[in-house]
Design an enzyme around this catalytic site. Structure first.
Site, PDB file in Angstrom:
ATOM      1  N   HIS A 130       4.864 -52.869 -49.470  1.00  0.00           N
ATOM      2  CA  HIS A 130       4.778 -51.449 -49.134  1.00  0.00           C
ATOM      3  C   HIS A 130       5.807 -50.609 -49.879  1.00  0.00           C
ATOM      4  O   HIS A 130       5.603 -49.434 -50.118  1.00  0.00           O
ATOM      5  CB  HIS A 130       4.967 -51.256 -47.624  1.00  0.00           C
ATOM      6  CG  HIS A 130       6.357 -51.598 -47.172  1.00  0.00           C
ATOM      7  ND1 HIS A 130       6.739 -52.893 -46.893  1.00  0.00           N
ATOM      8  CD2 HIS A 130       7.453 -50.836 -46.987  1.00  0.00           C
ATOM      9  CE1 HIS A 130       8.008 -52.906 -46.540  1.00  0.00           C
ATOM     10  NE2 HIS A 130       8.471 -51.670 -46.595  1.00  0.00           N
ATOM     11  N   TYR A 131       6.923 -51.204 -50.266  1.00  0.00           N
ATOM     12  CA  TYR A 131       7.993 -50.437 -50.890  1.00  0.00           C
ATOM     13  C   TYR A 131       7.546 -49.800 -52.193  1.00  0.00           C
ATOM     14  O   TYR A 131       7.956 -48.690 -52.533  1.00  0.00           O
ATOM     15  CB  TYR A 131       9.211 -51.333 -51.126  1.00  0.00           C
ATOM     16  CG  TYR A 131      10.494 -50.567 -51.278  1.00  0.00           C
ATOM     17  CD1 TYR A 131      11.126 -50.017 -50.174  1.00  0.00           C
ATOM     18  CD2 TYR A 131      11.077 -50.374 -52.528  1.00  0.00           C
ATOM     19  CE1 TYR A 131      12.298 -49.307 -50.301  1.00  0.00           C
ATOM     20  CE2 TYR A 131      12.247 -49.669 -52.667  1.00  0.00           C
ATOM     21  CZ  TYR A 131      12.853 -49.134 -51.549  1.00  0.00           C
ATOM     22  OH  TYR A 131      14.016 -48.417 -51.685  1.00  0.00           O
ATOM     23  N   LEU A 132       6.690 -50.496 -52.943  1.00  0.00           N
ATOM     24  CA  LEU A 132       6.202 -49.933 -54.205  1.00  0.00           C
ATOM     25  C   LEU A 132       5.306 -48.718 -53.974  1.00  0.00           C
ATOM     26  O   LEU A 132       5.034 -47.966 -54.910  1.00  0.00           O
ATOM     27  CB  LEU A 132       5.466 -51.002 -55.012  1.00  0.00           C
ATOM     28  CG  LEU A 132       6.351 -52.113 -55.564  1.00  0.00           C
ATOM     29  CD1 LEU A 132       5.511 -53.151 -56.282  1.00  0.00           C
ATOM     30  CD2 LEU A 132       7.414 -51.552 -56.489  1.00  0.00           C
ATOM     31  N   GLY A 133       4.840 -48.524 -52.745  1.00  0.00           N
ATOM     32  CA  GLY A 133       4.020 -47.366 -52.429  1.00  0.00           C
ATOM     33  C   GLY A 133       4.825 -46.144 -52.026  1.00  0.00           C
ATOM     34  O   GLY A 133       4.275 -45.061 -51.855  1.00  0.00           O
ATOM     35  N   HIS A 187      13.007 -55.198 -52.729  1.00  0.00           N
ATOM     36  CA  HIS A 187      12.972 -53.761 -52.968  1.00  0.00           C
ATOM     37  C   HIS A 187      13.901 -53.309 -54.100  1.00  0.00           C
ATOM     38  O   HIS A 187      13.486 -52.589 -55.006  1.00  0.00           O
ATOM     39  CB  HIS A 187      13.312 -53.000 -51.691  1.00  0.00           C
ATOM     40  CG  HIS A 187      12.399 -53.296 -50.550  1.00  0.00           C
ATOM     41  ND1 HIS A 187      11.071 -53.638 -50.714  1.00  0.00           N
ATOM     42  CD2 HIS A 187      12.616 -53.311 -49.220  1.00  0.00           C
ATOM     43  CE1 HIS A 187      10.521 -53.843 -49.535  1.00  0.00           C
ATOM     44  NE2 HIS A 187      11.429 -53.657 -48.610  1.00  0.00           N
ATOM     45  N   GLU A 200      19.796 -45.998 -45.492  1.00  0.00           N
ATOM     46  CA  GLU A 200      18.859 -45.548 -44.455  1.00  0.00           C
ATOM     47  C   GLU A 200      19.668 -44.788 -43.428  1.00  0.00           C
ATOM     48  O   GLU A 200      20.807 -45.167 -43.134  1.00  0.00           O
ATOM     49  CB  GLU A 200      18.150 -46.737 -43.794  1.00  0.00           C
ATOM     50  CG  GLU A 200      17.199 -47.454 -44.701  1.00  0.00           C
ATOM     51  CD  GLU A 200      16.475 -48.602 -43.995  1.00  0.00           C
ATOM     52  OE1 GLU A 200      15.294 -48.808 -44.314  1.00  0.00           O
ATOM     53  OE2 GLU A 200      17.080 -49.281 -43.159  1.00  0.00           O
ATOM     54  N   LYS A 250       4.178 -58.300 -47.510  1.00  0.00           N
ATOM     55  CA  LYS A 250       5.247 -59.279 -47.607  1.00  0.00           C
ATOM     56  C   LYS A 250       6.250 -59.063 -46.478  1.00  0.00           C
ATOM     57  O   LYS A 250       6.283 -58.012 -45.887  1.00  0.00           O
ATOM     58  CB  LYS A 250       5.907 -59.208 -48.981  1.00  0.00           C
ATOM     59  CG  LYS A 250       6.688 -57.922 -49.206  1.00  0.00           C
ATOM     60  CD  LYS A 250       8.099 -58.254 -49.565  1.00  0.00           C
ATOM     61  CE  LYS A 250       9.013 -57.136 -49.358  1.00  0.00           C
ATOM     62  NZ  LYS A 250       9.692 -57.011 -48.151  1.00  0.00           N
ATOM     63  N   ASP A 273      14.771 -59.434 -48.069  1.00  0.00           N
ATOM     64  CA  ASP A 273      13.813 -58.334 -48.025  1.00  0.00           C
ATOM     65  C   ASP A 273      14.250 -57.171 -48.901  1.00  0.00           C
ATOM     66  O   ASP A 273      13.494 -56.696 -49.740  1.00  0.00           O
ATOM     67  CB  ASP A 273      13.624 -57.855 -46.583  1.00  0.00           C
ATOM     68  CG  ASP A 273      12.579 -56.766 -46.474  1.00  0.00           C
ATOM     69  OD1 ASP A 273      11.493 -56.928 -47.064  1.00  0.00           O
ATOM     70  OD2 ASP A 273      12.844 -55.756 -45.813  1.00  0.00           O
TER      71      ASP A 273
END
Length: 193
Positions: free
Chosen positions: A113-116, A175, A151, A83, A170
């Site tokens: 990718h964030y869920l990973g 997220h 971050e 996404k 995003d």
């Protein structure tokens, strides 16, 4: 150290343009060379997985180029599309329709990718794997939830992405809402994975 060295020895880098069938044809040649140099040599079927961690406006060009020049001729070819998948419902549906004209749905996987991320995955274990904590995770004992996103670096080359697709869409819409859902959801009947 030895495992890392053996892994790095089989890593390669290939440069090309998203919309270039010629570059994807060169990639196909490169992949066939790699597939032929394995021990044992390439099996009867070789499968290819293309991970689209690329700008969303390059999805269709890359999907077309892969279909035309780099799809596996002996096995399956899959596309993993990260996404954002469009910038609103209409653009997402248009992308689904156009990708569907190139690849069948069983060849396309959409992910975030964030869920990973390890810390997000650990949230599930933290919540549902602690029998002493789970009974306390409800409105009777929790007054508020604060989720902070920090971050230790700037946009680092992501400025164009954030300008086109939006950091709020995003980060907040995707997220942080995912993290909130893991914190606030009811316990699933069973956790696997």
């Amino acid at each position: 150290e030895e495992q890392l060295d053996s892994f790095l020895a089989i890593c390669t880098y290939f440069q090309g343009n998203y919309d270039s069938e010629a570059d994807f044809a060169r990639l196909d040649t490169h992949l066939k060379e790699l597939e032929g140099s394995t021990e044992p040599p390439s099996p009867d079927a070789t499968n290819r997985l293309f991970y689209f961690a690329i700008p969303p406006d390059a999805f269709l060009d890359s999907a077309r180029s892969i279909r035309a020049s780099a799809a596996s001729s002996t096995g399956f070819t899959r596309l993993i599309v990260e996404k954002p998948f469009g910038h609103d419902l209409a653009s997402a549906q248009e992308l689904v329709d156009n990708l569907g004209k190139i690849w069948s749905e069983d060849n396309i996987f959409r992910i975030d990718h964030y869920l990973g991320k390890e810390i997000v995955q650990n949230l599930t274990l933290f919540r549902f794997g602690n029998t002493w904590l789970e009974p306390l995770f409800n409105s009777k004992y929790v007054a508020s939830v604060r989720i902070t996103f920090k971050e230790n670096f700037g946009t680092e080359g992501r400025g164009g992405y954030f300008t086109n697709y939006g950091i709020i869409r995003d980060v907040i819409q995707n997220h942080l809402m995912q993290v909130l859902s893991l914190v606030a959801m009811e316990a699933p009947p069973q956790v696997q994975g």
